[in-house]
Each structure stands twice: as C-alpha cells, then as structure tokens.
Design a protein around this motif. Structure first.
Motif, PDB file in Angstrom:
ATOM      1  N   PHE A  32       0.860  -1.195   0.000  1.00  0.00           N
ATOM      2  CA  PHE A  32       0.000   0.000   0.000  1.00  0.00           C
ATOM      3  C   PHE A  32       0.888   1.235   0.000  1.00  0.00           C
ATOM      4  CE2 PHE A  32       1.347   0.541   4.255  1.00  0.00           C
ATOM      5  CZ  PHE A  32       0.953   1.796   4.680  1.00  0.00           C
ATOM      6  N   GLY A  33       0.249   2.397  -0.151  1.00  0.00           N
ATOM      7  CA  GLY A  33       0.972   3.673  -0.085  1.00  0.00           C
ATOM      8  C   GLY A  33       1.430   4.159  -1.442  1.00  0.00           C
ATOM      9  N   ALA A 111      -3.242   0.750   7.533  1.00  0.00           N
ATOM     10  CA  ALA A 111      -3.391  -0.185   6.416  1.00  0.00           C
ATOM     11  C   ALA A 111      -3.747  -1.577   6.920  1.00  0.00           C
ATOM     12  CB  ALA A 111      -2.111  -0.233   5.594  1.00  0.00           C
ATOM     13  N   ILE A 112      -3.152  -1.988   8.042  1.00  0.00           N
ATOM     14  CA  ILE A 112      -3.523  -3.270   8.653  1.00  0.00           C
ATOM     15  C   ILE A 112      -5.011  -3.268   8.988  1.00  0.00           C
ATOM     16  CG2 ILE A 112      -3.249  -4.703  10.722  1.00  0.00           C
ATOM     17  CD1 ILE A 112      -0.278  -3.914  10.718  1.00  0.00           C
ATOM     18  N   GLY A 113      -5.475  -2.141   9.558  1.00  0.00           N
ATOM     19  CA  GLY A 113      -6.897  -2.011   9.867  1.00  0.00           C
ATOM     20  C   GLY A 113      -7.768  -2.090   8.630  1.00  0.00           C
ATOM     21  N   ALA A 114      -7.297  -1.480   7.520  1.00  0.00           N
ATOM     22  CA  ALA A 114      -8.069  -1.503   6.272  1.00  0.00           C
ATOM     23  C   ALA A 114      -8.158  -2.918   5.714  1.00  0.00           C
ATOM     24  CB  ALA A 114      -7.437  -0.561   5.243  1.00  0.00           C
ATOM     25  N   TYR A 115      -7.047  -3.666   5.779  1.00  0.00           N
ATOM     26  CA  TYR A 115      -7.061  -5.045   5.292  1.00  0.00           C
ATOM     27  C   TYR A 115      -8.012  -5.899   6.135  1.00  0.00           C
ATOM     28  CZ  TYR A 115      -3.407  -5.127   1.693  1.00  0.00           C
ATOM     29  OH  TYR A 115      -2.707  -4.963   0.525  1.00  0.00           O
ATOM     30  N   LYS A 258      -9.172   3.024 -10.062  1.00  0.00           N
ATOM     31  CA  LYS A 258      -9.914   2.555  -8.890  1.00  0.00           C
ATOM     32  C   LYS A 258      -8.985   2.149  -7.751  1.00  0.00           C
ATOM     33  CE  LYS A 258     -13.839   0.820 -11.586  1.00  0.00           C
ATOM     34  NZ  LYS A 258     -14.647  -0.376 -11.958  1.00  0.00           N
ATOM     35  N   LEU A 259      -7.688   2.056  -8.037  1.00  0.00           N
ATOM     36  CA  LEU A 259      -6.715   1.627  -7.031  1.00  0.00           C
ATOM     37  C   LEU A 259      -5.974   2.798  -6.395  1.00  0.00           C
ATOM     38  CD1 LEU A 259      -5.143  -1.371  -8.992  1.00  0.00           C
ATOM     39  CD2 LEU A 259      -7.162  -1.366  -7.515  1.00  0.00           C
ATOM     40  N   ALA A 260      -6.112   3.994  -6.978  1.00  0.00           N
ATOM     41  CA  ALA A 260      -5.447   5.171  -6.418  1.00  0.00           C
ATOM     42  C   ALA A 260      -6.211   5.657  -5.188  1.00  0.00           C
ATOM     43  CB  ALA A 260      -5.372   6.281  -7.465  1.00  0.00           C
ATOM     44  N   ASN A 261      -5.481   6.209  -4.229  1.00  0.00           N
ATOM     45  CA  ASN A 261      -6.075   6.791  -3.020  1.00  0.00           C
ATOM     46  C   ASN A 261      -6.829   5.787  -2.165  1.00  0.00           C
ATOM     47  OD1 ASN A 261      -5.182   9.490  -3.195  1.00  0.00           O
ATOM     48  ND2 ASN A 261      -6.746   9.943  -4.727  1.00  0.00           N
ATOM     49  N   ILE A 262      -6.359   4.524  -2.126  1.00  0.00           N
ATOM     50  CA  ILE A 262      -6.923   3.536  -1.206  1.00  0.00           C
ATOM     51  C   ILE A 262      -5.785   2.835  -0.478  1.00  0.00           C
ATOM     52  CG2 ILE A 262      -9.017   3.160  -2.573  1.00  0.00           C
ATOM     53  CD1 ILE A 262      -7.775   0.564  -3.594  1.00  0.00           C
ATOM     54  N   ASN A 263      -6.095   2.210   0.667  1.00  0.00           N
ATOM     55  CA  ASN A 263      -5.078   1.564   1.491  1.00  0.00           C
ATOM     56  C   ASN A 263      -4.872   0.086   1.170  1.00  0.00           C
ATOM     57  OD1 ASN A 263      -4.326   3.795   2.915  1.00  0.00           O
ATOM     58  ND2 ASN A 263      -5.586   3.377   4.708  1.00  0.00           N
ATOM     59  N   PHE A 353      -5.850  17.087   5.413  1.00  0.00           N
ATOM     60  CA  PHE A 353      -5.909  18.361   4.710  1.00  0.00           C
ATOM     61  C   PHE A 353      -5.218  18.195   3.367  1.00  0.00           C
ATOM     62  CE2 PHE A 353      -2.306  18.521   7.706  1.00  0.00           C
ATOM     63  CZ  PHE A 353      -1.256  18.645   6.831  1.00  0.00           C
ATOM     64  N   ASN A 354      -5.156  19.261   2.600  1.00  0.00           N
ATOM     65  CA  ASN A 354      -4.424  19.277   1.332  1.00  0.00           C
ATOM     66  C   ASN A 354      -5.015  18.316   0.302  1.00  0.00           C
ATOM     67  OD1 ASN A 354      -2.272  20.628   0.067  1.00  0.00           O
ATOM     68  ND2 ASN A 354      -0.942  18.829   0.233  1.00  0.00           N
ATOM     69  N   GLY A 355      -6.313  17.944   0.502  1.00  0.00           N
ATOM     70  CA  GLY A 355      -6.966  17.037  -0.423  1.00  0.00           C
ATOM     71  C   GLY A 355      -6.499  15.601  -0.310  1.00  0.00           C
ATOM     72  N   GLN A 356      -5.713  15.261   0.736  1.00  0.00           N
ATOM     73  CA  GLN A 356      -5.174  13.926   0.918  1.00  0.00           C
ATOM     74  C   GLN A 356      -5.831  13.260   2.117  1.00  0.00           C
ATOM     75  OE1 GLN A 356      -3.261  12.491  -1.165  1.00  0.00           O
ATOM     76  NE2 GLN A 356      -1.585  13.761  -1.907  1.00  0.00           N
ATOM     77  N   THR A 357      -5.771  11.931   2.139  1.00  0.00           N
ATOM     78  CA  THR A 357      -6.302  11.185   3.266  1.00  0.00           C
ATOM     79  C   THR A 357      -5.347  11.276   4.454  1.00  0.00           C
ATOM     80  OG1 THR A 357      -5.190   9.134   2.648  1.00  0.00           O
ATOM     81  CG2 THR A 357      -7.361   9.552   1.655  1.00  0.00           C
TER      82      THR A 357
END
Length: 454
Positions: A32-33, A111-115, A258-263, A353-357
C-alpha cells in the motif's frame, strides 16, 4: 558508551536475520501507499518517478553502508552526523530519523486495519490499528532474537504472497490497461504531466522507506562489518524486483484509477481479475497482512533503537535510554514511540488536509524525516572522508564521490519538491523540529558530560 545491564544491547543477529529486517522494514511499501502516486502521476508517470527514486536509493544504500560498517551504533544516522557535524548535526539527523520511524508505523497500522476491515466490515480500522500496536510492542519488548526471527518468517511469507499476487493477476494482465491515461490521467505525455510526477515523489519513496533502519540494529549484529553490507545489498535488490512487479501487474489488471487513493490496492486489483468471492482474494487479504506486519514490527524495532540512542546520548529524557533488566530491550523507548503513533492514528483534524487522506499525509510526514536524514547522512560521509581519513572502513562507497553525490543531489531535489507540493506538512515538520531544538538547547549541560563518556 556504557555496557552495563541498564545500557547494553544484546549481540545476537545473523546476516540472514539482518536481511529479513532490511526487507521486512520496507515490504509494506509494496502492499500500500505507492498507489497514491498514481493519483498524481498516472501509471507511466509514476514509473519514471519510481525509477528516479530507485536510483537514488541504490546509490544511497551503497554509500550509507560505508557509514554503518565504520560506525556500528544503535543511533545510526544520528551518530554519523554527530561525529561529522557535532551535537547540532546529530540533533538534526536524530530528529529527522525519529520522525521517519515514529510516523511510518501509524500509516502501516491504518493499512492493517483496512485489510482486516475487508474481512470484518464491522471492525473499525483504527481500533484494529491500536490492537496491532499493543501486540507488536509487546513482541519487541520480549527480546530482539525472538523479534528478529519473527521478522524473518513474516518477511519470507510476505515475499511469497507478492509472488502469488503477480501469478494470479498475470492471466488478466493487459498492457492497454497499464498505459491507458498513464501520464497524470492523460493518454499521451505532455508538459502538463511533469508536475504530477514530481508530486508523486513521496509515494515512490514509500517503496523503499526505512531500509536504512538496519543501521539501528548494528550494535546487536554478531559481525556488523561483514553482515550489514550483504544485508543491505541483497535487501535493495529484493525490493527493487518486488516493487517493479507489483506496480506493473496491478496497473495492468484493470482500471487502475480505482486503485489510487486507497489503502488496499492489491486485494482490489486481484478483485478485478478473480471477483470478490474468490478464495484467492481472501487468501491475499490474510497473507497480505504478513507484509504489513513485517514492516510494522520492524519499524517498531527501528524507532525504539533511535529513541534509545538519542536518550543515551542526552538528546531525550534519560529514562528512555535504559533497557529491560532481563530482556535487554529498550522497553520504555518502545512504549514511548507507540504512544506517539497511536495519537497520530486519531489525529484526523491535524493530518487530514491538502486534499489527501489521513494515511497519505502521515506517509508524507514520515518521508520528510527520511529525506532530511538522507541529506545529513550523505553530507556526513563526505565530511568524515575529509576529517577522518584513517577511520577503519571495511566497506567503501563505490564510485566515490559520484555515487553518494547523486544520492545527495537526488535527496535535495526530493526535499525541495516535497516542500513545494506539501507546504502545510513541511510547516508541521519544521515546527516540531523547532520545538525539539528548544529542548536540545535546554539540555546542553547534561549532554556535555554524557558525550565525554560515550
């Protein structure tokens, strides 16, 4: 430097374990990242950005290894810069390294939490992230030999899982998918694509961030002058191959936007090929956790040694520079870094902020620390070559001065770019450094005695 039971670390790490730490520290960057970089640069633009960053890291690691083997110290970059530029240089490098290693774990924990949330939708990712901290702080406190063996095992599983991912999505791979809109959302390259490629630098760095953490285990290596160069070189080659494979196969699996901006880009990429009910997908989610755990666990080891070394030298409160009386691990340093990381997990108002997660901004904060540390380390290498020509160097940077010179210039370019595209995070980083510097000035008297005895 004292070798008493309250200040000495156990020497027990083998070359294979150090390689496991080198790869394990970083391997979550393959899970991720990095996909946040696609949002800025597209797949093709990000490949160029990642290529530049990979070259910077390659030259950096070969140069950094000279410092690590010449000065095998738990403080790593802090000690190199202190030796080259005095206490102020040590403070800058130590602060930067601390930011890198303290802010990387909360991003990985999220990311562990997201998985886990993929498997258990009712589970709050932040609660899972805190649970990960509690489990792996405990494991690091138990003992470095146990921690390093665990790190090696989960790293090997994580590598196997990345290879499985590539094999499963390979039948559905399409070059057309990979290149479609691959230049900052455009099908063809233009001058408008270049800013996005620069903006994606932090996420390319995330592919390799923290490999230098092996330096912080140098005091615990059985034969650091021999084993650390092998661990570093084998580690960077392993990571280069995995990073390229993951990027290419994930990007060619389907609609990469669809894979951008996700964990969790890898499970989502596999879902495009096998569907959401496939056993392959569930296997990837479960085994994919090994990659995240390897980095999370390894970086806890790294930040604890940095806090320990800074405290032992008088740059942080003395209590954090002690080790457990029976386990010989810096238990209080482990807990202190964990407390900061857990606070970051719940710092939505500060870091969203800055439009980022939240995760993207925490990643960027960690990268700021890394880049400043890289600059200080390469500057230290040049300075020590001039001021200490007689220093024992069992490994010397190849192609000196061109190799470390490229790493230094590349890091400066990255820093300037990151400040331009992330002024708010740069401001937070600078503000924290200023507050830390006030503490640094206030503890000069205590530190002067400790530096004499070190």
């Amino acid at each position: 430097m004292s070798n008493s039971s309250s200040h000495g670390l156990a020497k027990s790490l083998s070359t294979f374990q150090l390689w496991g730490i080198a790869v394990g520290l970083v391997i979550s960057g393959e899970y991720f990242g990095w996909s946040y970089g696609w949002a800025s640069a597209g797949t093709l633009g990000f490949l160029i950005t990642a290529g530049f960053v990979a070259l910077m890291y390659g030259t950096f690691i070969f140069s950094f290894t000279e410092l690590t083997t010449s000065i095998p110290h738990a403080g790593g970059p802090f000690e190199y810069s202190r030796r080259a530029f005095g206490p102020t240089g040590g403070y800058i490098a130590g602060f930067a390294t601390l930011v890198e290693f303290v802010f990387a774990p909360p991003a990985i924990a999220l990311a562990i939490g997201a998985y886990l949330n993929v498997q258990f939708p009712a589970l709050d990712p932040k609660v899972a992230a805190v649970g990960a901290y509690l489990v792996f702080m405990t494991l690091n406190i138990v003992g470095v030999q146990i921690a390093a063996t665990f790190e090696l095992v989960v790293t090997l599983v994580a590598i196997i899982e990345l290879l499985v991912f590539m094999g499963v999505v390979a039948p559905g791979f399409s070059v057309a998918n990979l290149v479609k809109g691959g230049w900052s959302g455009q099908d063809t390259f233009s001058a408008a694509s270049i800013p996005g490629m620069f903006a994606a630098i932090p996420f390319a760095i995330w592919f390799f961030l923290a490999i230098e953490g092996v330096a912080m285990a140098a005091e615990e290596a059985k034969d650091p002058k021999r084993s650390i160069p092998i661990a570093y070189i084998a580690g960077i080659l392993t990571l280069l191959a995995l990073a390229l494979g993951v990027m290419v196969f994930a990007g060619g699996a389907g609609d990469w936007t669809k894979l951008a901006n996700i964990n969790d880009p890898l499970p989502q990429a596999m879902k495009l090929i096998v569907g959401e009910n496939s056993g392959w997908l569930h296997m990837l989610v479960w085994l994919g956790l090994f990659g995240l755990v390897a980095s999370f666990h390894g970086i806890i080891l790294g930040y604890s040694r940095q806090i320990f070394a800074l405290s032992r030298a008088g740059f942080l409160p003395a209590v954090l520079g002690t080790v457990h009386p029976t386990r010989r691990t810096p238990h209080l340093a482990i807990l202190a870094g964990g407390a900061v990381g857990i606070a970051a997990i719940f710092s939505d108002e500060l870091f969203t902020f800055n439009g980022q997660t939240l995760t993207a901004n925490i990643v960027t904060m960690s990268v700021f620390g890394a880049i400043v540390m890289y600059i200080m380390s390469m500057a230290s290498l040049f300075k020590l070559r001039r001021t200490e020509p007689g220093l024992e160097r069992s490994f010397r940077a190849p192609l000196f001065p061109w190799s470390p010179g490229f790493a230094l210039v590349g890091a400066v370019v990255c820093l300037i770019t990151m400040v331009y595209y992330n002024p708010l995070i740069a401001g937070v980083f600078t503000g924290l450094m200023a507050v830390g510097y006030l503490y640094f000035l206030s503890t000069a008297k205590r530190r002067s005695g400790l530096l004499t005895a070190a």
